[in-house]
Design a protein around this motif. Structure first.
Motif, mmCIF file in Angstrom:
data_model
loop_
_atom_site.group_PDB
_atom_site.id
_atom_site.type_symbol
_atom_site.label_atom_id
_atom_site.label_comp_id
_atom_site.label_asym_id
_atom_site.label_seq_id
_atom_site.Cartn_x
_atom_site.Cartn_y
_atom_site.Cartn_z
ATOM 1 N N ALA A 1 0.830 -1.207 0.000
ATOM 2 C CA ALA A 1 0.000 0.000 0.000
ATOM 3 C C ALA A 1 0.866 1.259 0.000
ATOM 4 C CB ALA A 1 -0.923 -0.011 1.213
ATOM 5 N N ARG A 2 1.918 1.251 0.798
ATOM 6 C CA ARG A 2 2.827 2.408 0.836
ATOM 7 C C ARG A 2 3.459 2.639 -0.532
ATOM 8 N NH1 ARG A 2 4.638 -0.222 5.650
ATOM 9 N NH2 ARG A 2 3.793 0.762 7.535
ATOM 10 N N GLN A 3 3.900 1.556 -1.160
ATOM 11 C CA GLN A 3 4.522 1.669 -2.475
ATOM 12 C C GLN A 3 3.535 2.208 -3.512
ATOM 13 O OE1 GLN A 3 6.187 -2.170 -3.410
ATOM 14 N NE2 GLN A 3 7.769 -2.021 -1.832
ATOM 15 N N ASP A 4 2.255 1.939 -3.299
ATOM 16 C CA ASP A 4 1.223 2.436 -4.209
ATOM 17 C C ASP A 4 0.795 3.868 -3.888
ATOM 18 O OD1 ASP A 4 1.239 0.026 -5.545
ATOM 19 O OD2 ASP A 4 -0.520 -0.787 -4.499
ATOM 20 N N GLY A 5 1.430 4.460 -2.869
ATOM 21 C CA GLY A 5 1.132 5.843 -2.532
ATOM 22 C C GLY A 5 -0.061 6.024 -1.600
ATOM 23 N N GLU A 6 -0.525 4.928 -0.990
ATOM 24 C CA GLU A 6 -1.662 5.015 -0.077
ATOM 25 C C GLU A 6 -1.193 5.347 1.331
ATOM 26 O OE1 GLU A 6 -4.613 4.998 -1.112
ATOM 27 O OE2 GLU A 6 -4.519 4.027 -3.071
ATOM 28 N N THR A 7 -2.108 5.834 2.156
ATOM 29 C CA THR A 7 -1.806 6.162 3.549
ATOM 30 C C THR A 7 -2.012 4.934 4.425
ATOM 31 O OG1 THR A 7 -2.524 8.443 3.222
ATOM 32 C CG2 THR A 7 -2.387 7.653 5.497
ATOM 33 N N VAL A 8 -1.014 4.597 5.207
ATOM 34 C CA VAL A 8 -1.061 3.456 6.119
ATOM 35 C C VAL A 8 -0.959 3.977 7.549
ATOM 36 C CG1 VAL A 8 0.092 1.330 6.844
ATOM 37 C CG2 VAL A 8 -0.029 1.920 4.409
ATOM 38 N N ALA A 9 -1.787 3.472 8.435
ATOM 39 C CA ALA A 9 -1.769 3.909 9.830
ATOM 40 C C ALA A 9 -0.420 3.597 10.477
ATOM 41 C CB ALA A 9 -2.891 3.227 10.609
ATOM 42 N N GLU A 10 -0.028 4.418 11.446
ATOM 43 C CA GLU A 10 1.254 4.214 12.121
ATOM 44 C C GLU A 10 1.278 2.938 12.932
ATOM 45 O OE1 GLU A 10 2.176 7.620 14.433
ATOM 46 O OE2 GLU A 10 2.369 8.971 12.703
ATOM 47 N N SER A 11 0.101 2.539 13.440
ATOM 48 C CA SER A 11 0.026 1.332 14.254
ATOM 49 C C SER A 11 -1.401 0.796 14.207
ATOM 50 C CB SER A 11 0.408 1.622 15.707
ATOM 51 O OG SER A 11 -0.550 2.493 16.299
ATOM 52 N N ARG A 12 -1.569 -0.401 14.676
ATOM 53 C CA ARG A 12 -2.909 -0.998 14.729
ATOM 54 C C ARG A 12 -3.826 -0.164 15.629
ATOM 55 N NH1 ARG A 12 -4.489 -6.449 14.013
ATOM 56 N NH2 ARG A 12 -6.498 -6.947 15.008
ATOM 57 N N GLU A 13 -3.314 0.230 16.784
ATOM 58 C CA GLU A 13 -4.117 1.029 17.715
ATOM 59 C C GLU A 13 -4.501 2.373 17.094
ATOM 60 O OE1 GLU A 13 -4.076 2.744 22.310
ATOM 61 O OE2 GLU A 13 -2.311 1.715 21.505
ATOM 62 N N ALA A 14 -3.537 3.002 16.388
ATOM 63 C CA ALA A 14 -3.821 4.281 15.744
ATOM 64 C C ALA A 14 -4.882 4.116 14.660
ATOM 65 C CB ALA A 14 -2.541 4.854 15.143
ATOM 66 N N PHE A 15 -4.880 2.977 13.994
ATOM 67 C CA PHE A 15 -5.879 2.704 12.957
ATOM 68 C C PHE A 15 -7.279 2.672 13.560
ATOM 69 C CE2 PHE A 15 -8.429 -0.528 10.709
ATOM 70 C CZ PHE A 15 -8.484 0.035 9.437
ATOM 71 N N PHE A 16 -7.473 1.861 14.579
ATOM 72 C CA PHE A 16 -8.811 1.717 15.157
ATOM 73 C C PHE A 16 -9.245 2.976 15.908
ATOM 74 C CE2 PHE A 16 -8.077 -2.808 14.367
ATOM 75 C CZ PHE A 16 -9.331 -3.192 13.932
ATOM 76 N N SER A 17 -8.319 3.640 16.548
ATOM 77 C CA SER A 17 -8.695 4.812 17.347
ATOM 78 C C SER A 17 -8.853 6.075 16.505
ATOM 79 C CB SER A 17 -7.667 5.055 18.449
ATOM 80 O OG SER A 17 -6.403 5.385 17.893
ATOM 81 N N GLY A 18 -8.214 6.121 15.341
ATOM 82 C CA GLY A 18 -8.203 7.346 14.567
ATOM 83 C C GLY A 18 -9.234 7.438 13.464
ATOM 84 N N CYS A 19 -9.880 6.322 13.111
ATOM 85 C CA CYS A 19 -10.803 6.318 11.970
ATOM 86 C C CYS A 19 -12.242 6.562 12.421
ATOM 87 C CB CYS A 19 -10.715 4.987 11.228
ATOM 88 S SG CYS A 19 -9.120 4.727 10.415
ATOM 89 N N ASP A 20 -12.982 7.261 11.591
ATOM 90 C CA ASP A 20 -14.412 7.481 11.846
ATOM 91 C C ASP A 20 -15.239 6.283 11.401
ATOM 92 O OD1 ASP A 20 -14.272 10.355 12.717
ATOM 93 O OD2 ASP A 20 -13.368 10.523 10.732
ATOM 94 N N VAL A 21 -14.765 5.609 10.368
ATOM 95 C CA VAL A 21 -15.398 4.390 9.868
ATOM 96 C C VAL A 21 -14.304 3.358 9.658
ATOM 97 C CG1 VAL A 21 -16.821 3.351 8.057
ATOM 98 C CG2 VAL A 21 -17.131 5.770 8.638
ATOM 99 N N VAL A 22 -14.514 2.133 10.129
ATOM 100 C CA VAL A 22 -13.593 1.025 9.882
ATOM 101 C C VAL A 22 -14.355 -0.067 9.140
ATOM 102 C CG1 VAL A 22 -12.264 -0.856 10.924
ATOM 103 C CG2 VAL A 22 -12.072 1.466 11.840
ATOM 104 N N SER A 23 -13.812 -0.497 8.006
ATOM 105 C CA SER A 23 -14.470 -1.524 7.204
ATOM 106 C C SER A 23 -13.510 -2.677 6.946
ATOM 107 C CB SER A 23 -14.947 -0.921 5.880
ATOM 108 O OG SER A 23 -15.706 -1.843 5.133
ATOM 109 N N LEU A 24 -13.971 -3.901 7.161
ATOM 110 C CA LEU A 24 -13.137 -5.093 6.989
ATOM 111 C C LEU A 24 -13.206 -5.602 5.559
ATOM 112 C CD1 LEU A 24 -13.893 -7.245 10.164
ATOM 113 C CD2 LEU A 24 -12.220 -5.416 9.857
ATOM 114 N N HIS A 25 -12.019 -5.905 4.999
ATOM 115 C CA HIS A 25 -11.958 -6.469 3.647
ATOM 116 C C HIS A 25 -10.826 -7.476 3.590
ATOM 117 C CE1 HIS A 25 -15.034 -3.779 2.163
ATOM 118 N NE2 HIS A 25 -14.444 -2.831 2.874
ATOM 119 N N LEU A 26 -11.066 -8.612 4.263
ATOM 120 C CA LEU A 26 -10.082 -9.687 4.364
ATOM 121 C C LEU A 26 -10.741 -11.009 4.000
ATOM 122 C CD1 LEU A 26 -8.700 -8.773 7.902
ATOM 123 C CD2 LEU A 26 -7.423 -8.483 5.775
ATOM 124 N N ARG A 27 -9.945 -11.944 3.508
ATOM 125 C CA ARG A 27 -10.428 -13.312 3.345
ATOM 126 C C ARG A 27 -10.435 -13.999 4.706
ATOM 127 N NH1 ARG A 27 -11.255 -15.278 -1.590
ATOM 128 N NH2 ARG A 27 -10.253 -14.294 -3.389
#
Length: 324
Positions: A182-208
């Motif tokens: 994702a970083r190589q593609d120029g996308e924004t990646v959260a600094e940490s797992r905790e920062a991801f869940f605590s910082g987002c207004d909406v969290v959506s799962l897209h995993l197998r």
């Protein structure tokens, strides 16, 4: 070849152009759901091949051991509902096109629909209107808010495109390999797992759903979310530790949830506590249920049936069955 198609609840497949691919096969379409292994055995004992409608029917060792005539299962996408060891042991070939190059736009659109419905309180506002009470609350604008996508794949990428068109910021979390991609593609990646869940207004799962992702979202992850945040799952219920979402909603973190998948499907209890939670928008696993998506998926599934009948099977998951 005698072919059974299971769980076509609304008898949709006969109306699709791709159904003509089965011309020359002896096809039986079942529109109701078999509720027990005994019922499935009675239904399928004379068939050579079975077409599965996604994960509506589980294919267990007990079932396969009692179907000696069965030689082929044809489906599309992942197969957590199929006992692969039992398939191979019983000489049953599983063919499944994993559609590596194409996202399910139907699932991506449904994800966006759930986000919008939750943010704007659409089900609750409709219920209030029908009760003669007019407005019941104040929703949220999505523009300027942050969407967190857990997983860096095709469907999540389509959702990201829709979200960016609405003016949302998009942040990713995933495995280390996927985060680097994702970083190589120029996308924004959260600094940490905790920062991801605590910082987002909406969290959506897209995993197998595979053994390594089962229960990957924990109570602690949900507890880190904002009180007004929305948690969305159109992937698989097993990605969340069982019971954690209801517990989190009752605790107020996340503030809201919008889901299309459940631990045990179908959900037929009208009093189900998750379905009836006041801060929940829920749909009965319809993310992939569109005529257009069916045509795409079952075109592949029927191609696999025809290829097998011609002695040239494709998209084999357990090719060792044919090598023995």
């Amino acid at each position: 070849m005698k072919l059974a198609i299971l769980d076509d609840y609304f008898d949709t497949l006969r109306t699709l152009p791709c159904f003509s691919k089965l011309e020359g096969q002896e096809v039986t379409v079942f529109n109701d759901r078999a509720e027990s292994t005994d019922e499935l055995v009675e239904r399928l004992q004379d068939f050579d091949a079975v077409v599965l409608f996604r994960e509506r029917t589980k294919v267990t060792k007990e079932l396969l051991d009692r179907l000696p005539k069965l030689k082929l299962i044809s489906q599309r996408s992942g197969y957590p509902h199929v006992d692969m060891e039992a398939c191979t042991a019983n000489g049953v070939l599983l063919c499944s096109n994993m559609h590596a190059g194409t996202p399910s736009y139907a699932a991506a659109e449904h994800t966006l629909a759930l986000i919008l419905a939750s943010a704007r309180q659409i089900p609750a506002q409709m219920a209030s209107l029908r009760e003669g009470a007019w407005q019941m609350g104040v929703g949220k604008t999505l523009r300027g808010r942050t969407l967190g996508l857990y997983g860096y794949g095709r469907i999540g990428g389509a959702v990201a495109g829709y979200a960016k068109a609405l003016g949302m910021k998009v942040v990713y979390w995933a495995s280390e390999t996927s985060r680097e991609r994702a970083r190589q593609d120029g996308e924004t990646v959260a600094e940490s797992r905790e920062a991801f869940f605590s910082g987002c207004d909406v969290v959506s799962l897209h995993l197998r759903l595979v053994p390594t992702t089962r229960g990957i979202v924990t109570e602690n992850d949900l507890a880190a979310m904002k009180p007004g945040s929305i948690f969305v799952n159109t992937s698989r219920a097993g990605l969340i530790r069982e019971g954690a979402l209801l517990e989190g909603l009752n605790a107020g973190r996340p503030g809201f949830a919008a889901i299309d998948v459940f631990d045990k499907e179908p959900v037929t209890d009208p009093g189900d506590p998750l379905v009836n939670h006041p801060n929940m928008v829920a749909t009965p696993h319809i993310g992939f249920v569109t005529e257009d998506e069916f045509e795409l998926q079952f075109s592949d599934i029927f191609d696999q049936v025809v290829a097998y009948a011609d002695g040239k099977p494709i998209n084999m998951i357990n090719p060792e069955v044919c090598e023995g």
